[in-house]
Design an enzyme around this catalytic site. Sequence first.
Site: not given
Length: 258
Positions: A184, A157, A81, A15, A153, A55, A186, A39
């Site tokens: 979604v 959120k 994100n 995303i 988790y 990191d 991912t 990355r």
Amino acid sequence: MAHKMIFVTGSTQGIGFNIARDLADAGHSVVVHARSSERAGETNFSGMAGVVVGDISTLAGMRTVADQANGFGPFDAVVHNAELGYREPRRVETEDGLSQLWAVNVLAPYVLTCLIETPKRLIFTGSGMHPSASSRLDDLQWRNRSWSGASAYAETKLQDIALAFALARRWSEVAVNAVSPGWVPTRMGGTGPPDDLERAHLTQVWLAASDEIAATKSGRYLYHKEPERTHAAARDTAYQDALIAACEEASGVSLPGL
């Protein structure tokens, strides 16, 4: 649409990459964030204004990322994100003695918000899992509970949404919102989720860059640009203030007064 400078964390894949790519395709300057040099080396697209490497599971890494980001700023928008997901099989402790999941998902957005020069817009990432979360703040690090990746988790959120609402309340000149991208397919979400990956990033892009009046409003939790229900604790000012105090204690970093 006026040109904007935008920083997107966790933007080398999934995303986050789609957010960064679409913003760049629309003519904006985008600074991406990669966890590692490897990355970073794999990420390149037209309109990319720069790469920040670090990191953000550690306090030192958070500070490094903030320092690098400020070298590109000031930003019109920052999109938080980067996150770890609900499939974490065990509690991992960072070098700072914190839950890695909490450090990446909650403390990093807090610290980066404190240390990066304040933008005009801030976007936090929520989740449709958050209404099931516990609002307890006495064991943020999951030291005294049997580990549940999904529950831990969901709590992070809820806390991200509460942080967004707290900042919207405190900083009237900054448009601060939270977004549910949906469940979604991912790397984090797996292969069976029902939501559309091609729509998961569109609200973040809109909030970060659109000149529409609706995109500049503050204090909302949105799913596909529409208001979404939230856990009652997210708008509880006592909960918000206690969470900010916990983040300050864990990081040694205070929110700037605007």
